[in-house]
Design a protein around this motif. Sequence first.
Motif, PDB file in Angstrom:
ATOM      1  N   MET A 185       8.228  -0.712 -16.230  1.00  0.00           N
ATOM      2  CA  MET A 185       9.047  -0.839 -15.030  1.00  0.00           C
ATOM      3  C   MET A 185       9.854   0.432 -14.859  1.00  0.00           C
ATOM      4  SD  MET A 185      11.852  -3.752 -13.957  1.00  0.00           S
ATOM      5  CE  MET A 185      10.607  -4.987 -13.608  1.00  0.00           C
ATOM      6  N   ASP A 186       9.719   1.077 -13.729  1.00  0.00           N
ATOM      7  CA  ASP A 186      10.401   2.333 -13.442  1.00  0.00           C
ATOM      8  C   ASP A 186      11.821   2.046 -12.974  1.00  0.00           C
ATOM      9  OD1 ASP A 186      11.262   4.806 -12.673  1.00  0.00           O
ATOM     10  OD2 ASP A 186       9.680   5.167 -11.205  1.00  0.00           O
ATOM     11  N   LEU A 187      12.807   2.358 -13.826  1.00  0.00           N
ATOM     12  CA  LEU A 187      14.213   2.123 -13.496  1.00  0.00           C
ATOM     13  C   LEU A 187      14.941   3.410 -13.122  1.00  0.00           C
ATOM     14  CD1 LEU A 187      15.096  -0.307 -16.418  1.00  0.00           C
ATOM     15  CD2 LEU A 187      14.499  -0.930 -14.076  1.00  0.00           C
ATOM     16  N   GLY A 188      14.184   4.497 -12.998  1.00  0.00           N
ATOM     17  CA  GLY A 188      14.812   5.796 -12.797  1.00  0.00           C
ATOM     18  C   GLY A 188      15.701   5.895 -11.579  1.00  0.00           C
ATOM     19  N   ALA A 189      15.387   5.127 -10.542  1.00  0.00           N
ATOM     20  CA  ALA A 189      16.163   5.224  -9.311  1.00  0.00           C
ATOM     21  C   ALA A 189      17.452   4.414  -9.350  1.00  0.00           C
ATOM     22  CB  ALA A 189      15.304   4.761  -8.128  1.00  0.00           C
ATOM     23  N   ILE A 190      17.635   3.565 -10.368  1.00  0.00           N
ATOM     24  CA  ILE A 190      18.825   2.710 -10.385  1.00  0.00           C
ATOM     25  C   ILE A 190      19.625   2.785 -11.679  1.00  0.00           C
ATOM     26  CG2 ILE A 190      17.898   1.041  -8.726  1.00  0.00           C
ATOM     27  CD1 ILE A 190      17.286  -0.778 -11.161  1.00  0.00           C
ATOM     28  N   ALA A 191      18.984   3.031 -12.813  1.00  0.00           N
ATOM     29  CA  ALA A 191      19.666   2.888 -14.108  1.00  0.00           C
ATOM     30  C   ALA A 191      20.125   4.236 -14.645  1.00  0.00           C
ATOM     31  CB  ALA A 191      18.744   2.213 -15.115  1.00  0.00           C
ATOM     32  N   ARG A 192      21.342   4.255 -15.151  1.00  0.00           N
ATOM     33  CA  ARG A 192      21.860   5.468 -15.771  1.00  0.00           C
ATOM     34  C   ARG A 192      21.249   5.633 -17.163  1.00  0.00           C
ATOM     35  NH1 ARG A 192      25.643   1.450 -16.401  1.00  0.00           N
ATOM     36  NH2 ARG A 192      26.401   1.103 -18.539  1.00  0.00           N
ATOM     37  N   PRO A 193      21.152   6.843 -17.673  1.00  0.00           N
ATOM     38  CA  PRO A 193      20.619   7.041 -19.030  1.00  0.00           C
ATOM     39  C   PRO A 193      21.482   6.320 -20.065  1.00  0.00           C
ATOM     40  CG  PRO A 193      20.706   9.118 -17.835  1.00  0.00           C
ATOM     41  CD  PRO A 193      21.434   8.125 -16.992  1.00  0.00           C
TER      42      PRO A 193
ATOM     43  N   GLU B 189       0.810  -1.221   0.000  1.00  0.00           N
ATOM     44  CA  GLU B 189       0.000   0.000   0.000  1.00  0.00           C
ATOM     45  C   GLU B 189       0.841   1.267   0.000  1.00  0.00           C
ATOM     46  OE1 GLU B 189      -3.180   0.153  -0.263  1.00  0.00           O
ATOM     47  OE2 GLU B 189      -4.037  -1.746   0.429  1.00  0.00           O
ATOM     48  N   ASP B 190       2.017   1.214   0.639  1.00  0.00           N
ATOM     49  CA  ASP B 190       2.764   2.434   0.905  1.00  0.00           C
ATOM     50  C   ASP B 190       4.068   2.554   0.112  1.00  0.00           C
ATOM     51  OD1 ASP B 190       3.868   0.293   2.190  1.00  0.00           O
ATOM     52  OD2 ASP B 190       4.434   1.391   3.997  1.00  0.00           O
ATOM     53  N   VAL B 191       4.286   1.662  -0.848  1.00  0.00           N
ATOM     54  CA  VAL B 191       5.522   1.677  -1.624  1.00  0.00           C
ATOM     55  C   VAL B 191       5.176   1.620  -3.102  1.00  0.00           C
ATOM     56  CG1 VAL B 191       7.736   0.549  -2.043  1.00  0.00           C
ATOM     57  CG2 VAL B 191       6.697   0.435   0.232  1.00  0.00           C
ATOM     58  N   ASN B 192       5.712   2.543  -3.897  1.00  0.00           N
ATOM     59  CA  ASN B 192       5.417   2.506  -5.332  1.00  0.00           C
ATOM     60  C   ASN B 192       6.331   1.505  -6.041  1.00  0.00           C
ATOM     61  OD1 ASN B 192       7.915   3.773  -5.873  1.00  0.00           O
ATOM     62  ND2 ASN B 192       7.001   5.812  -5.873  1.00  0.00           N
ATOM     63  N   SER B 193       6.060   1.269  -7.304  1.00  0.00           N
ATOM     64  CA  SER B 193       6.785   0.247  -8.056  1.00  0.00           C
ATOM     65  C   SER B 193       8.263   0.568  -8.184  1.00  0.00           C
ATOM     66  CB  SER B 193       6.158   0.090  -9.449  1.00  0.00           C
ATOM     67  OG  SER B 193       4.813  -0.316  -9.340  1.00  0.00           O
ATOM     68  N   GLY B 194       8.585   1.842  -8.422  1.00  0.00           N
ATOM     69  CA  GLY B 194       9.979   2.230  -8.551  1.00  0.00           C
ATOM     70  C   GLY B 194      10.780   1.948  -7.297  1.00  0.00           C
ATOM     71  N   GLU B 195      10.165   2.147  -6.141  1.00  0.00           N
ATOM     72  CA  GLU B 195      10.865   1.888  -4.885  1.00  0.00           C
ATOM     73  C   GLU B 195      11.046   0.396  -4.659  1.00  0.00           C
ATOM     74  OE1 GLU B 195      12.753   2.321  -1.185  1.00  0.00           O
ATOM     75  OE2 GLU B 195      12.565   3.577  -2.973  1.00  0.00           O
TER      76      GLU B 195
ATOM     77  N   VAL C 216      11.424  -1.852  -7.012  1.00  0.00           N
ATOM     78  CA  VAL C 216      12.520  -2.209  -7.924  1.00  0.00           C
ATOM     79  C   VAL C 216      13.859  -1.777  -7.344  1.00  0.00           C
ATOM     80  CG1 VAL C 216      13.544  -1.688 -10.177  1.00  0.00           C
ATOM     81  CG2 VAL C 216      11.108  -2.240 -10.009  1.00  0.00           C
ATOM     82  N   ARG C 217      13.904  -0.556  -6.828  1.00  0.00           N
ATOM     83  CA  ARG C 217      15.165  -0.028  -6.275  1.00  0.00           C
ATOM     84  C   ARG C 217      15.651  -0.884  -5.105  1.00  0.00           C
ATOM     85  NH1 ARG C 217      17.520   2.589  -2.378  1.00  0.00           N
ATOM     86  NH2 ARG C 217      15.628   2.487  -1.111  1.00  0.00           N
ATOM     87  N   ARG C 218      14.750  -1.245  -4.203  1.00  0.00           N
ATOM     88  CA  ARG C 218      15.145  -2.023  -3.028  1.00  0.00           C
ATOM     89  C   ARG C 218      15.729  -3.378  -3.413  1.00  0.00           C
ATOM     90  NH1 ARG C 218      10.088  -1.075   1.264  1.00  0.00           N
ATOM     91  NH2 ARG C 218      10.342   1.190   1.455  1.00  0.00           N
ATOM     92  N   ALA C 219      15.052  -4.094  -4.296  1.00  0.00           N
ATOM     93  CA  ALA C 219      15.542  -5.406  -4.703  1.00  0.00           C
ATOM     94  C   ALA C 219      16.858  -5.285  -5.474  1.00  0.00           C
ATOM     95  CB  ALA C 219      14.492  -6.117  -5.549  1.00  0.00           C
ATOM     96  N   ALA C 220      16.930  -4.318  -6.390  1.00  0.00           N
ATOM     97  CA  ALA C 220      18.129  -4.147  -7.218  1.00  0.00           C
ATOM     98  C   ALA C 220      19.341  -3.753  -6.382  1.00  0.00           C
ATOM     99  CB  ALA C 220      17.873  -3.106  -8.299  1.00  0.00           C
ATOM    100  N   MET C 221      19.165  -2.828  -5.443  1.00  0.00           N
ATOM    101  CA  MET C 221      20.301  -2.382  -4.624  1.00  0.00           C
ATOM    102  C   MET C 221      20.798  -3.500  -3.717  1.00  0.00           C
ATOM    103  SD  MET C 221      20.888   0.456  -5.905  1.00  0.00           S
ATOM    104  CE  MET C 221      22.312   0.796  -4.863  1.00  0.00           C
ATOM    105  N   GLN C 222      19.882  -4.317  -3.205  1.00  0.00           N
ATOM    106  CA  GLN C 222      20.312  -5.481  -2.420  1.00  0.00           C
ATOM    107  C   GLN C 222      21.166  -6.413  -3.267  1.00  0.00           C
ATOM    108  OE1 GLN C 222      17.320  -7.762  -0.364  1.00  0.00           O
ATOM    109  NE2 GLN C 222      16.243  -5.938   0.346  1.00  0.00           N
ATOM    110  N   ALA C 223      20.722  -6.676  -4.496  1.00  0.00           N
ATOM    111  CA  ALA C 223      21.458  -7.583  -5.371  1.00  0.00           C
ATOM    112  C   ALA C 223      22.821  -7.014  -5.733  1.00  0.00           C
ATOM    113  CB  ALA C 223      20.642  -7.865  -6.626  1.00  0.00           C
TER     114      ALA C 223
END
Length: 387
Positions: free
Chosen positions: A64-72, A20-26, A28-35
């Motif tokens: 899929m919102d990659l803005g928080a992890i992927a460079r342009p 309820e309180d976390v958007n899709s981009g967040e 993705v960011r959490r899982a990706a940064m852990q990996a």
Amino acid sequence: MSGRVAIAGVGQTVYKRRHEDVNSGELVRRAAMQALDDAGLGMDAIGLVIGGVAPDALAGLNHMDLGAIARPGIPYFRVNTGGATGSSAVLAAISWIASGRCDAVLVVALERMGHASTSQKVFNSIFDPIYEKDISVTTISMVAMRATMLMQDQGYNQRHWAELTAKNARAAQHNDTIDRKRVFTADEVLASPILAWPIRQLEACPMSEGACAVVLTAEHLARDRNVAWIHGAAGLSDTYAMGDRIHRAEGSLVELHTLVESARKAYAQAGVTRPSEQVDCVEIHAPFSSAEAMAYTALGLVGDDSGPQFADRLIDGSERIVVNPSGGPQMVNPVSAAALVRIVECALQVRGTAGARQHDGIRRAVATGQGGATQFSTCVVLGADRP
């Protein structure tokens, strides 16, 4: 498979019915940064990002919102093969690294089906609309039909389905990625309402959301690190219409021809000739007990007539092979990420880093993926030792 590839990092969010309180981009960011942290790499080392996400009618979002992890400018593409999406994305990543196109790939799979009002309607529309409309096939009735065939042809009974469900529920109690763990006995499963005989309510997997990520690398980036090596991997597709699979030379509706062949190819790459002796752990993409049982034979863990005996050993704890130490999709099923979760669990087990659910002596593990009405099948063999 040419070129050695390893899973160097894994990451997962908590899986729950609805975030309820976390958007899709967040997510993705959490899982990706852990990996990435687990792999000891930054995004500057990643040569490709693969997103595993279903169409918007099922996933609840259209990208899929990659803005928080992927460079342009980083290469990116999206994969969708239903429930096999996460493992299909890993197969694509393996091919990029093994062919020398890049040295490291980030795979992220995301499920937001709790935000889609049409998700159940989508599940019930995965069957042929012309040839199968007259028998009202749905996800539940399809599972019930296969469960009934297994009972008739191989000797399973309703107690097997309930006991396997309870086994998976017990395993899930040690899984810290599940938000609300379901706890019940086989008797409670048998006492729950019938959805479509012999499938009962407590046997059915729950709706789940969350994100899962892995970092795959070439051999030179994996040296001197605790990684899970890819020993073999394959995936195949089957006919769309379920009726086409009932009477054919390749195998019946419950013989899972594409999983049989995917396992055969992956085993050949891995040098596995006796899976019942050489495999220590299996994570089966099975949202129902009968789907788990179908895979025992398809993966070569048992012969054609010994599935119920294998199930009995799993139930009483005497079987050497560990099946679904995470609890499996029957306990939590983020569809687009579910097959990747299977791979992550196998990677954790062979690395010896699965925490409270770690089993001793896991050197080789097998993860499966199934998409659509088992239209897509994948098999990935992971090992602790460099192939």
